[in-house]
Enzyme design. Structure first.
Site, short mmCIF file in Angstrom:
data_model
loop_
_atom_site.label_atom_id
_atom_site.label_comp_id
_atom_site.label_asym_id
_atom_site.label_seq_id
_atom_site.Cartn_x
_atom_site.Cartn_y
_atom_site.Cartn_z
N SER A 60 -72.27 -70.26 79.75
CA SER A 60 -71.02 -70.58 79.08
C SER A 60 -69.79 -69.93 79.70
O SER A 60 -68.66 -70.24 79.29
CB SER A 60 -71.10 -70.21 77.59
N GLY A 284 -62.64 -61.99 78.46
CA GLY A 284 -63.90 -62.33 79.11
C GLY A 284 -64.65 -63.45 78.47
O GLY A 284 -64.15 -64.16 77.58
N HIS A 285 -65.88 -63.62 78.95
CA HIS A 285 -66.79 -64.62 78.43
C HIS A 285 -68.21 -64.23 78.83
O HIS A 285 -68.43 -63.66 79.90
CB HIS A 285 -66.46 -66.00 78.99
N ASP A 286 -69.16 -64.54 77.96
CA ASP A 286 -70.58 -64.38 78.26
C ASP A 286 -71.21 -65.76 78.39
O ASP A 286 -70.64 -66.77 77.93
CB ASP A 286 -71.30 -63.60 77.16
N GLY A 287 -72.39 -65.81 78.98
CA GLY A 287 -73.08 -67.08 79.11
C GLY A 287 -74.58 -66.88 79.24
O GLY A 287 -75.04 -65.84 79.69
N GLY A 291 -83.51 -68.33 80.55
CA GLY A 291 -83.93 -67.21 81.37
C GLY A 291 -82.87 -66.54 82.20
O GLY A 291 -83.17 -65.64 82.99
#
Length: 439
Positions: A60, A284-287, A291
């Site tokens: 993401s 920010g952003h995480d994704g 896995g």
């Protein structure tokens, strides 16, 4: 030039080994200087080592790329943030009109997890958008933040229509090419040409490399090296240099909506999460994809960025024990202390919270026990049903209507919030809005 982080490699090796990380790349940029370290393997079947040039999926984090493509159109005067998506996509039949701004800020209010495989053709995104008239409206547009993958699929389709290009070609023409990126792939067909990470679960490679193409604008298959992701981040730190005019680049970092109390103070901009740390705002952003996991953090005031890419194991300890402290030292900021269940436990009214809350992909059954404790059973539904069995966790009240999981995962007590006036909550907010079955 290289940043002076002499212990970075040893620290990454040690922490990755301690926490069962299959492979990882950690990278920092401050001004013109960069430091990187790599550890582990790309695939346990081949044993190919991870290098700093290896490609990982960013999940993401790709939403920030989609948002950048949209803000390019805004900067060109071709798109207005407050016009409806339906004005560009007349085939979009959501229950309510929704603006470009609301989609970027995850306040569209409709069910956002719509994972339908519409094929691998250039019309995959168009086909999924045509199906969204069937999704339920959970809250009025603009009223409540709720993470929404489908909203970014719509934005990707807006880019396709206005650029006259399939989404992945628009990425290459308007971001990958102008930024001079050389280790970025928009599909499995491209990724196979590089040393590319395979996702792992329980130490074994997963059976699927990427999600369906219909969700590409939300983060289904975009993969790149840590260096290429840092180049994108540094362009944003430079107010869009080389990819975006400065005013819309800065607009992306302006708060649009305050998040519900999920354990830490945060808001959402136009594609970015905005976290309030001591000393400054961290953008920010995480994704995540099957896995694999990615974290991107920027501190605009200090001109510093950090990237972590992993392909198996729990990345949270690496973020908490390595990325966050190093970022803090480089940028002069410090993260809020992690939340934890209060001692002694705070009392609560079980009847206010007990009930079944659900979205299209998850059911949350909240119950009390005779000892006055609160429990939640989480059951994957629909397209997510095959990904796991129901699991039960204890919840502990943190404050007001916010609860945390009593047992930490990766050293983190995740938080959820119950929302609603009156005697009984109407929603359980877990990052997504889950509606109570009945009051």
């Amino acid at each position: 030039m290289s940043l002076d982080l002499p212990d970075l490699q040893d620290d990454l090796d040690a922490l990755a080994g301690a926490h069962g990380i299959t492979g990882a790349v950690l990278a920092f940029a401050a001004g013109d200087e960069v430091a990187m370290a790599a550890t582990g393997v790309l695939n346990t079947r081949t044993g190919q080592p991870v290098t700093t040039g290896s490609l990982f999926q960013i999940g993401s984090v790709a939403k920030a790329w989609t948002a950048t493509l949209v803000l390019q159109l805004v900067g060109e005067g071709r798109l207005d943030l407050d016009q409806s998506a339906q004005s560009v996509l007349p085939e979009l039949t959501l229950p309510e009109p929704v603006t470009i701004r609301q989609l970027l800020a995850h306040t569209g209010g409709f069910e956002g997890d719509v994972f339908v495989d519409t094929g691998r053709g250039d019309d995959a995104i168009q086909k999924l958008v045509a199906l969204l008239g069937k999704v339920p409206q959970l809250s009025p547009p603009g009223a409540i933040w709720s993470y929404n993958n489908a909203g970014y699929v719509i934005l990707g389709r807006v880019v396709e229509v206005m650029r006259g290009l399939p989404y992945n070609q628009a990425l290459r023409a308007h971001l990958i090419g102008p930024l001079g990126l050389t280790h970025t792939a928009t599909s499995a067909d491209e990724a196979i040409l590089y040393g590319t990470a395979v996702g792992h679960a329980h130490g074994e490679p997963v059976s699927t490399w990427s999600l369906m193409r219909s969700n590409d604008p939300a983060g289904a298959s975009l993969a790149m090296s840590a260096g290429d992701l840092l180049t994108f981040a540094r362009a944003h730190l430079a107010d869009g240099a080389g990819m975006l005019p400065a005013p819309p680049a800065r607009m992306m970092r302006e708060p649009q909506v305050v998040l519900p109390d999920l354990g830490r103070p945060a808001s959402w901009g136009l594609g970015w999460e905005l976290q309030e740390w001591a000393g400054g705002t961290v953008v920010g952003h995480d994704g995540s994809t099957p896995g694999q996991a990615a974290t991107l953090k920027l501190v605009p005031e200090a001109g510093v960025a950090a990237v972590l890419l992993t392909n198996g194991g729990d990345p949270d300890p690496l973020v908490a024990e390595l990325l966050t402290p190093v970022l803090g030292r480089l940028a002069g900021v410090s993260a809020p202390p992690p939340v934890a269940p209060p001692a002694p436990p705070l009392p609560f009214d079980v009847d206010r919270y007990a009930g079944r809350y659900a979205s299209d992909v998850t059911a949350w059954e909240v119950t009390g026990d005779p000892e006055g404790r609160l429990w939640v059973t989480v059951t994957p539904l629909g397209a997510m049903a095959e990904l796991g069995e129901p699991q039960t966790f204890e919840l502990a009240r943190l404050r007001a209507d916010t609860f945390v999981f009593a047992q930490a995962r990766g050293g983190v007590h995740a938080a959820v919030a119950f929302i609603g006036e009156g005697e009984r909550a109407g929603y359980l907010h877990t990052g997504r809005l889950n509606v109570r079955d009945s009051l």
